[in-house]
Structures are given as C-alpha cells and as structure tokens.
Design a protein around this motif. Structure first.
Motif, PDB file in Angstrom:
ATOM      1  N   LEU A   1       0.821  -1.212   0.000  1.00 12.85           N
ATOM      2  CA  LEU A   1       0.000   0.000   0.000  1.00 12.85           C
ATOM      3  C   LEU A   1       0.856   1.264   0.000  1.00 12.85           C
ATOM      4  CD1 LEU A   1      -2.761  -1.150   2.516  1.00 12.85           C
ATOM      5  CD2 LEU A   1      -3.125  -0.621   0.106  1.00 12.85           C
ATOM      6  N   GLN A   2       1.926   1.267   0.775  1.00 15.41           N
ATOM      7  CA  GLN A   2       2.779   2.466   0.828  1.00 15.41           C
ATOM      8  C   GLN A   2       3.461   2.754  -0.513  1.00 15.41           C
ATOM      9  OE1 GLN A   2       4.848   1.938   4.828  1.00 15.41           O
ATOM     10  NE2 GLN A   2       4.709   4.136   4.662  1.00 15.41           N
ATOM     11  N   PRO A   3       4.097   1.742  -1.146  1.00 14.04           N
ATOM     12  CA  PRO A   3       4.642   2.021  -2.481  1.00 14.04           C
ATOM     13  C   PRO A   3       3.577   2.537  -3.457  1.00 14.04           C
ATOM     14  CG  PRO A   3       5.516  -0.043  -1.676  1.00 14.04           C
ATOM     15  CD  PRO A   3       4.506   0.413  -0.670  1.00 14.04           C
ATOM     16  N   ARG A   4       2.358   1.991  -3.340  1.00 19.38           N
ATOM     17  CA  ARG A   4       1.303   2.430  -4.270  1.00 19.38           C
ATOM     18  C   ARG A   4       0.950   3.892  -4.066  1.00 19.38           C
ATOM     19  NH1 ARG A   4      -2.218  -0.961  -7.126  1.00 19.38           N
ATOM     20  NH2 ARG A   4      -3.214   0.989  -7.739  1.00 19.38           N
ATOM     21  N   ILE A   5       0.813   4.305  -2.809  1.00 18.41           N
ATOM     22  CA  ILE A   5       0.398   5.706  -2.600  1.00 18.41           C
ATOM     23  C   ILE A   5       1.533   6.655  -2.971  1.00 18.41           C
ATOM     24  CG2 ILE A   5       0.904   5.809  -0.093  1.00 18.41           C
ATOM     25  CD1 ILE A   5      -1.495   7.701   0.137  1.00 18.41           C
ATOM     26  N   THR A   6       2.779   6.239  -2.715  1.00 22.90           N
ATOM     27  CA  THR A   6       3.908   7.095  -3.099  1.00 22.90           C
ATOM     28  C   THR A   6       3.903   7.329  -4.605  1.00 22.90           C
ATOM     29  OG1 THR A   6       5.258   6.283  -1.284  1.00 22.90           O
ATOM     30  CG2 THR A   6       6.430   7.298  -3.092  1.00 22.90           C
ATOM     31  N   SER A   7       3.779   6.245  -5.378  1.00 22.54           N
ATOM     32  CA  SER A   7       3.827   6.434  -6.831  1.00 22.54           C
ATOM     33  C   SER A   7       2.590   7.181  -7.323  1.00 22.54           C
ATOM     34  CB  SER A   7       3.998   5.095  -7.547  1.00 22.54           C
ATOM     35  OG  SER A   7       3.020   4.204  -7.119  1.00 22.54           O
ATOM     36  N   ALA A   8       1.452   6.965  -6.678  1.00 20.92           N
ATOM     37  CA  ALA A   8       0.233   7.661  -7.100  1.00 20.92           C
ATOM     38  C   ALA A   8       0.375   9.169  -6.866  1.00 20.92           C
ATOM     39  CB  ALA A   8      -0.973   7.112  -6.341  1.00 20.92           C
ATOM     40  N   ILE A   9       0.851   9.544  -5.696  1.00 21.49           N
ATOM     41  CA  ILE A   9       0.972  10.973  -5.385  1.00 21.49           C
ATOM     42  C   ILE A   9       2.008  11.622  -6.297  1.00 21.49           C
ATOM     43  CG2 ILE A   9       1.800  12.612  -3.634  1.00 21.49           C
ATOM     44  CD1 ILE A   9       0.432  10.867  -1.527  1.00 21.49           C
ATOM     45  N   GLN A  10       3.124  10.925  -6.508  1.00 15.94           N
ATOM     46  CA  GLN A  10       4.171  11.520  -7.336  1.00 15.94           C
ATOM     47  C   GLN A  10       3.752  11.665  -8.791  1.00 15.94           C
ATOM     48  OE1 GLN A  10       5.971  12.873  -4.648  1.00 15.94           O
ATOM     49  NE2 GLN A  10       7.293  13.023  -6.436  1.00 15.94           N
TER      50      GLN A  10
ATOM     51  N   HIS B   1      -2.757  -1.917  18.133  1.00 16.26           N
ATOM     52  CA  HIS B   1      -3.508  -2.677  17.146  1.00 16.26           C
ATOM     53  C   HIS B   1      -3.333  -2.048  15.771  1.00 16.26           C
ATOM     54  CE1 HIS B   1      -5.225  -4.736  20.513  1.00 16.26           C
ATOM     55  NE2 HIS B   1      -5.738  -3.627  20.994  1.00 16.26           N
ATOM     56  N   THR B   2      -3.335  -2.904  14.758  1.00 16.03           N
ATOM     57  CA  THR B   2      -3.273  -2.375  13.397  1.00 16.03           C
ATOM     58  C   THR B   2      -4.558  -1.595  13.140  1.00 16.03           C
ATOM     59  OG1 THR B   2      -2.048  -4.352  12.788  1.00 16.03           O
ATOM     60  CG2 THR B   2      -2.911  -3.025  10.987  1.00 16.03           C
ATOM     61  N   TYR B   3      -4.386  -0.409  12.620  1.00 19.87           N
ATOM     62  CA  TYR B   3      -5.535   0.470  12.438  1.00 19.87           C
ATOM     63  C   TYR B   3      -5.663   0.833  10.949  1.00 19.87           C
ATOM     64  CZ  TYR B   3      -7.753   5.058  12.179  1.00 19.87           C
ATOM     65  OH  TYR B   3      -8.531   6.125  11.808  1.00 19.87           O
ATOM     66  N   HIS B   4      -6.876   0.812  10.449  1.00 20.76           N
ATOM     67  CA  HIS B   4      -7.094   1.099   9.026  1.00 20.76           C
ATOM     68  C   HIS B   4      -7.902   2.371   8.817  1.00 20.76           C
ATOM     69  CE1 HIS B   4      -6.705  -3.445   7.912  1.00 20.76           C
ATOM     70  NE2 HIS B   4      -5.551  -2.868   8.131  1.00 20.76           N
ATOM     71  N   SER B   5      -7.444   3.204   7.909  1.00 23.85           N
ATOM     72  CA  SER B   5      -8.247   4.370   7.538  1.00 23.85           C
ATOM     73  C   SER B   5      -8.035   4.638   6.054  1.00 23.85           C
ATOM     74  CB  SER B   5      -7.842   5.578   8.375  1.00 23.85           C
ATOM     75  OG  SER B   5      -6.501   5.917   8.113  1.00 23.85           O
ATOM     76  N   HIS B   6      -8.895   5.484   5.491  1.00 22.13           N
ATOM     77  CA  HIS B   6      -8.808   5.779   4.057  1.00 22.13           C
ATOM     78  C   HIS B   6      -8.403   7.223   3.822  1.00 22.13           C
ATOM     79  CE1 HIS B   6     -11.548   2.224   3.871  1.00 22.13           C
ATOM     80  NE2 HIS B   6     -10.689   1.934   2.926  1.00 22.13           N
ATOM     81  N   VAL B   7      -7.435   7.424   2.936  1.00 26.50           N
ATOM     82  CA  VAL B   7      -7.088   8.781   2.536  1.00 26.50           C
ATOM     83  C   VAL B   7      -7.634   9.053   1.137  1.00 26.50           C
ATOM     84  CG1 VAL B   7      -4.999   8.976   3.947  1.00 26.50           C
ATOM     85  CG2 VAL B   7      -4.831   8.056   1.626  1.00 26.50           C
ATOM     86  N   LEU B   8      -7.871  10.334   0.892  1.00 25.07           N
ATOM     87  CA  LEU B   8      -8.356  10.784  -0.414  1.00 25.07           C
ATOM     88  C   LEU B   8      -7.299  11.752  -0.952  1.00 25.07           C
ATOM     89  CD1 LEU B   8     -10.463  11.414  -2.621  1.00 25.07           C
ATOM     90  CD2 LEU B   8     -11.722  12.762  -0.959  1.00 25.07           C
ATOM     91  N   PRO B   9      -6.423  11.284  -1.846  1.00 24.38           N
ATOM     92  CA  PRO B   9      -5.337  12.152  -2.313  1.00 24.38           C
ATOM     93  C   PRO B   9      -5.873  13.374  -3.065  1.00 24.38           C
ATOM     94  CG  PRO B   9      -4.882   9.857  -2.819  1.00 24.38           C
ATOM     95  CD  PRO B   9      -6.304   9.926  -2.383  1.00 24.38           C
ATOM     96  N   THR B  10      -5.122  14.470  -2.980  1.00 21.06           N
ATOM     97  CA  THR B  10      -5.594  15.719  -3.590  1.00 21.06           C
ATOM     98  C   THR B  10      -5.646  15.644  -5.116  1.00 21.06           C
ATOM     99  OG1 THR B  10      -3.326  16.463  -3.298  1.00 21.06           O
ATOM    100  CG2 THR B  10      -4.937  17.348  -1.774  1.00 21.06           C
TER     101      THR B  10
END
Lengths: 435, 309
Positions: free
Chosen positions: A80-89, A314-323
């Motif tokens: 998930l982290q690699p995906r959001i990094t490439s998406a934002i960039q 505890h592992t916690y899940h939330s959703h971000v909405l990129p700009t």
C-alpha cells in the motif's frame, strides 16, 4: 489489416513521442473520458469473505445508490505504501487508499481534509477511540477517514498450554517464556514475526517495548530509547527468542504465522483473529492431533505484562483521499454511504470480529456475544497506544514505523547483536528522524 | 525550334527538404532522432531528475528545497547503507564468478554433438525465460522458514535433524539469494558463450590436437583467448544487471532479516518508495552510478585492447 508502411510507422511514433512529451510537461498521466468512477484501493482482507461480499453485493448496491462506478482493487498490505507514493508523485491513481496505522501522517500534505466526513459520523456514533484520533488527525484536521481496528491478541492452543503446565494464559513475560520453553522443547514453539511487515511485527515489538518501560521519545520529542528499560527488554528478548520461539520468524510476514498455526507447527502467535476465523470457516479442514476440530482448541489473550505494565498496539485502518483525485466529491459520498450504519454493519458482521469498529458504540453489537472466543477483541480500541509514544503519532513516528526501526532492534539482538549495540543502533536511527 | 525544345527539357529543381536528406550527415541525424528522443525521455530525463531530486529534501508530495549534498552525507553515515554496499559487491562478485564458471562449463558441454542437442539448448534457457518474479516466488517457497521443501528433502535423506533457517539467518539468507541469482543467470552466460564458442574454427583445435596439445591446454591456449572478448561483454552485462538487481531480493527477503540482505536497489526502494523519502532514495540509487560507470569504462577499455591485439 492495416498495411504497415514507413509513413505509418513514422506517424504513430511522432504521435507517441508527442503524447509522452505532453505527459512529461503536465506531470500527469492521461485521463480518459468516462462517467464518474471511484477507484478504491484496499488490502487483501485476511477475512476473504468480506472482500467477496464487497465485490458481489455491497459495491453493486453502492453503484445503484450513488450512480457512480466503483473500481475496487485489493493488494498485499505491504504494497500500500509504495502504491500511494507512486500515485501521489505521478498525480494519478486510486481515489481512496486504505493505509495502516499512522501512515496517513506521511502523506498529509497530499491528502484532502476529511473533517466534513468524519465529524458528522462522530456526532451520530459518539467520539472515536483515542488511538483513532491519534493516527488519523494531525491536530488540526482529519487527514484520513477511520475505517476499523484490527485487534491484535495472542491466539494460542489451549490444550498444548495445559500440557505444558499453564491452565490459563501466562500473564507476565517471565511466565510466558517458561511455558514457551517447555512448548518449544516439545516441538511446539511460539511463532512471532520480527520481519519487515505491516501488522504482527510492530504490534508485537512496540507494546513489548512499552511493557518494559522503554519508549522511542518523551513528550517533547527527545529520543529516549537508549534507557536501562529498553536494554533490559532487548536482553530478555534475546533469551526468550532462543528459548521459546520459532527462529524462522525473522523472515516471516503477516501471513506466515497464520499458515504455521493452522498447520500446527506453532503453539501461540500474536495475530488478528484471522486464524480462528479461518478455523471456523473450514472446521473439518483443520483437525488437531487428538482428532478434534482445531477451532475448539484456540483461545485469545492479550500480550503479557512487563515491569511497566501491560500494553497493546492494534493495526488500524483508515482511508485517505489524495488531492490529485478528480472524484473527491463522489469518493466522500461513497465513504458516507459505506459508513452508514446498515451498510457498515453488513461488512462488520462479515468480519466476525476480526475488525473492530472505531467508536465505542459498536461494543454493544451482538457479534461480540455470539462467540466468547472473540470477546477479547471487543474492547481492542480502548486500550491501545500508538507509535511514537510518549510523543504524538505524527509523520516522524510514521517514518520510524515505516523503517521498522523498533522491530529491527529486537531482530538484530535475536540474530546475536549485543543488546546495548542494538539499542544504540535504534537510537542513532531515531535521532536521524527526530532532529 | 528543335534546339529550343531541348532547352525546355530541364529536370525540375528538387525541393530543399529532399536536398537536405540527400546529404548523408542530415539523413544520419534524422534517422537518429527517434533513438535520441527515446533515450532522452527514458534514460537521460529520469537520470537528470534523479540527480536533481537527490540534492533536495523532497518527500512524497512535498517538493522540498535545495540541500546540496546533505543526502549523500546522510547515507555516507548510514549503517544500513554500508551493509547494502557490502552486500551489493558480495552479491555481484560471488554470483558473477559462479555464473561464469557454470555458464562456461555448460557452454562447453552444449558445444559438443549429442542427441537432443537442440532440445537441451532450448531447455537450458528456461530459468532465463520464466518471469523472474514467478520463479523467485517458487524459490521463496522452497526456502520457506516453516514449509521448505529443501528442508523436507534433507530431513528425509537424514542430512539434517532440525530445520535450516534459510531466510531468517542473515548469512543463509544471503546465500539463498545468491543461489537464486546464479540459477537464473547461468543460462544467459551459457548461451552467449556457446555462441562465442561456435565462432571458433574447429580447425584450430584439431591442429593443436595433432601437435599433441591435451584438452586442458587446448582450452587455455586456444578456446579461452578466442572466447575472451565475448566473455568480457557477457561479464560486463551481467555485472551491471546484478549490481542493480532488485526483483530477487525484493521477493525473497525484502532486504531482511533486519536489513541484512539489502542491495542498493532494494534499499533505495524501501527508503524512497516505501517510506516516501524520495530524495534520500534517489541519493542511494545514484550512489551506484560512479561504481557502475567505472566498471563499464574499465571493461570497455579492456575489450578494446583485446580487439586491437
């Protein structure tokens, strides 16, 4: 068939080169004309039935109710982290991205303020647990929309623990080590990952550190990890690892302990409830050595106490909405829909207690009374601390978590590095971040 | 009148564009343009962007400011970076030696005449053809800490009494990824060297044999020197590929246990893409460049010397 002529090839390559130049100039991937589509990226759920429910029933309902198309994609949680990094960039990608723990803090500058979605819900359901606020709020606004808490408890084999002399689950690390030693001698070690993986590794390493009185930083953000308490915790871990653990755990991710437990090579492991839920779903597939269904021999317990107390993360899940999202309104509408009580409840029930909702309101739900084995997970949200304790769970704490520094401190000692050196290494890494 | 008509019959003056393209230099330039554009877009542009990124403090979503060589200074003092540099050299060195030795041996065997030669040659390429990620996943399962088929086999052959912690022990994890890289790389060496062997005239070997040269002597004094230019090119390619390897380590160990098997590429990925510290990630990956550049220069000079000789 079209004839391939030199002229045609030249024409197409010119168009391709021109197109690529356009993409480079604008810094954006091409957008294709279509109706509103919300691209939702989540992990591969450890309760696969919930993903099936979303795909087959809930998302078609959402599409009908909201008049948008939902493009639901799932990936390994570690991706998930690699995906959001490439998406934002690249300025394009999923409209809603699920993230673990306080990772949203790393991407706060590129995410839409979610306060207008979170607060009405908090008004309706009651305030969120403190851990939710700490992970998803940067002190000024909500940077991600809370989704669920994946409670981390030790799943253990009741009969094996009894055979090793423990009629109830050991309540201190010393007792756990003693029982674990007896279990390992019988070829039934404790299984624990100390690898680079999002869930079971940090949710073990952090509370373990806290239970000895160690912490990464103090309230002012000063690095204080190099303390007697931390060194003691690392020393104990070194012996505990050799005496009682499956040493393969250094290379495990979040799935290995599930497989090891279900194939009955380990006696206990810190986990979400996914092992037990899998044994419920396929009762005849998992049979103990005594011929009983495995589900009847699994219980859950919190991590033991240390000299400074008993803690959990505890592992916690939330959703971000990129700009970059062009569908921000539709994405927020979708979240409002997904969190409306009847819809969210359907998903929550399918999780069978694996996920705990983010407000205390849900502790009253009948899911928790249906199966006493799942009851310890009911209050998972109440008691947990967040990464970066005693400071805030901010971007710096998220960087420490993403680099697995606390986990690696214990892993290095388990591999033979002297405890003092392992702690010094962690201190130097933390000081690079907390400058 | 007749004279006047002949005067009218004059070839039309060619248009400027055609005249330009008739000039070989212009034609060469025009023909090179597509390649230059592609190289510029996919090699030069990302490279320059990488350099620019590495001298800022940019993070994901935050452009950042110019910080000079601060990132390079930071990685210079970073223990995990030191481990990655050591690992990359070890990984490249050990695998290249094994790939060359095994590849050459295989090439010599395949150069002989035997039944099913074509089939065997095609079959040998299999590890090279299968997508690396897929084959590496298969290897990962073979080295699995709990369910390793290798452990199962060794146990049933009475070679071991307990489990071997392939991917959980730093040294064994390094050996495991080296094994996979050698397995994957040997076919490339074998087939390339086989092609080289086939260019060597059999008459040379036959003449030497008649003169009394033993097989070992024929190899050292005829085959090896004639094969050297090809060998150097293959080694050059392999070093560059291995030095910048990513897939095998990423899938097998993710750089673990506790960062013990990181290479340049996997560490750069973890820092840059995983944690979002883009500028630091760029600095780590660019730190590879001078070393690779040096390797290329040395080897190209050597190849030129061999060719001139």
């Amino acid at each position: 068939m079209m004839k391939v002529t030199r002229r045609n090839v030249l024409k197409s390559s010119t168009a391709l080169v021109g197109g690529m130049a356009g993409i480079l100039a604008t810094g954006r991937a091409p957008a294709f004309a279509q109706g509103t589509t919300v691209h939702w990226l989540r992990w591969n759920d450890f309760v696969p039935a919930s993903d099936t429910l979303l795909r087959r029933e809930m998302l078609p309902e959402a599409e009908k109710a909201l008049g948008v198309k939902i493009n639901f994609e799932t990936v390994n949680a570690n991706d998930l982290q690699p995906r959001i990094t490439s998406a934002i960039q690249s300025g394009s990608g999923p409209d809603l991205i699920m993230l673990n723990n306080n990772h949203p803090q790393l991407y706060a500058a590129s995410c839409v303020d979610m306060t207008d979605v979170v607060e009405p819900l908090a008004k309706a359901e009651g305030a969120h647990y403190a851990l939710v606020q700490a992970n998803s709020n940067d002190g000024k606004k909500w940077i991600s929309m809370p989704w669920a808490i994946i409670g981390g408890m030790i799943a253990y084999r009741k009969s094996w623990f009894e055979e090793a002399g423990a009629s109830s689950f050991p309540d201190t690390w010393e007792k756990y080590r003693e029982v674990g030693k007896a279990l390992k001698a019988k070829g039934r070690p404790i299984g624990q990952t100390l690898g680079h993986t999002f869930g079971d590794a940090p949710t073990f390493a952090y509370p373990y550190l806290w239970s000895w009185g160690g912490k990464e930083v103090d309230e002012s953000g000063k690095v204080v990890i190099n303390s007697k308490e931390t060194v003691d915790s690392v020393k104990f871990m070194t012996g505990f690892w050799k005496d009682a653990h499956d040493e393969g755990g250094l290379a495990w991710d979040d799935t290995n302990n599930n497989r090891a437990f279900l194939s009955q090579t380990i006696s206990a492991t810190l986990n979400g409830a996914s092992i037990y839920i899998e044994s419920l779903r396929n009762p005849d597939r998992y049979i103990s050595e005594k011929g009983a269904q495995l589900k009847t021999d699994i219980l859950h317990a919190a991590l033991p106490k240390g000299p400074a107390g008993q803690f959990s993360m505890h592992t916690y899940h939330s959703h971000v909405l990129p700009t970059y999202s062009k569908n921000a309104k539709a994405a927020k509408d979708f979240l409002r829909w997904a969190h409306s009580k009847p819809v969210y409840e359907k998903w929550f029930v399918s999780q069978k207690g694996f996920a705990t909702p983010c407000t205390p309101e849900w502790e009253k739900h009948k899911v928790w009374t249906e199966d006493p084995v799942m009851e310890p997970y009911k209050i998972a949200g109440r008691l947990a601390r967040t990464p970066g304790f005693a400071g805030p769970a901010d971007a710096k704490a998220a960087e420490v978590l993403s680099k697995y520094i606390v986990t690696d401190m214990y892993a290095k000692a388990a591999q033979g590095m002297p405890a003092e050196d392992a702690v010094k290494w962690a201190e130097s890494e933390l000081k690079k971040i907390y400058v | 009148m007749v004279v006047a008509e002949t005067q009218v019959y004059m070839p039309q003056a060619p248009r400027t564009r055609q005249r330009l393209l008739e000039d070989e230099r212009w034609l060469a330039f025009v023909l090179l343009v597509p390649t230059m554009v592609l190289l510029g877009m996919f090699i030069a542009y990302p490279f320059v962007r990488g350099i620019l990124l590495s001298v800022t403090n940019s993070r994901v979503g935050v452009p950042g400011d110019f910080v000079g060589l601060a990132n390079y200074y930071k990685i210079w003092n970073d223990g995990i970076f030191h481990t990655s540099v050591y690992n990359t050299f070890l990984y490249t060195g050990v695998t290249t030696v094994f790939k060359l030795a095994l590849g050459l041996w295989l090439a010599l065997l395949l150069n002989r005449n035997f039944r099913g030669k074509a089939f065997t040659r095609a079959f040998i390429l299999l590890p090279f053809i299968i997508p690396t990620v897929l084959s590496t996943f298969a290897w990962k399962w073979m080295f699995d800490p709990t369910f390793s088929v290798l452990n199962w086999l060794f146990y049933h052959l009475n070679l071991i009494s307990g489990r071997i912690n392939w991917l959980g022990d730093p040294d064994l994890a390094m050996i495991s990824i080296i094994v996979v890289n050698v397995w994957r790389g040997v076919p490339f060496f074998a087939i390339s060297l086989l092609a080289g062997l086939q260019t060597i005239s059999p008459e040379l070997n036959e003449a030497a044999a008649i003169d009394g040269a033993k097989p070992r002597q024929r190899f050292w004094y005829i085959t090896w020197p004639l094969l050297l230019p090809v060998t150097m090119v293959v080694v050059l390619f392999s070093i560059i590929q291995t030095f910048a390897d990513f897939q095998i380590v990423y899938v097998m160990t993710g750089g673990g246990p506790a960062n013990a098997t990181h290479l340049f590429a996997t560490y750069a990925y973890q820092i840059g893409v995983g944690t979002g510290l883009l500028s630091e990630g760029a600095a780590i990956s660019l730190a590879m460049f001078p070393i690779l550049f040096l390797v290329v220069i040395v080897q190209l000079l050597y190849i030129r010397r061999v060719e001139v000789r």
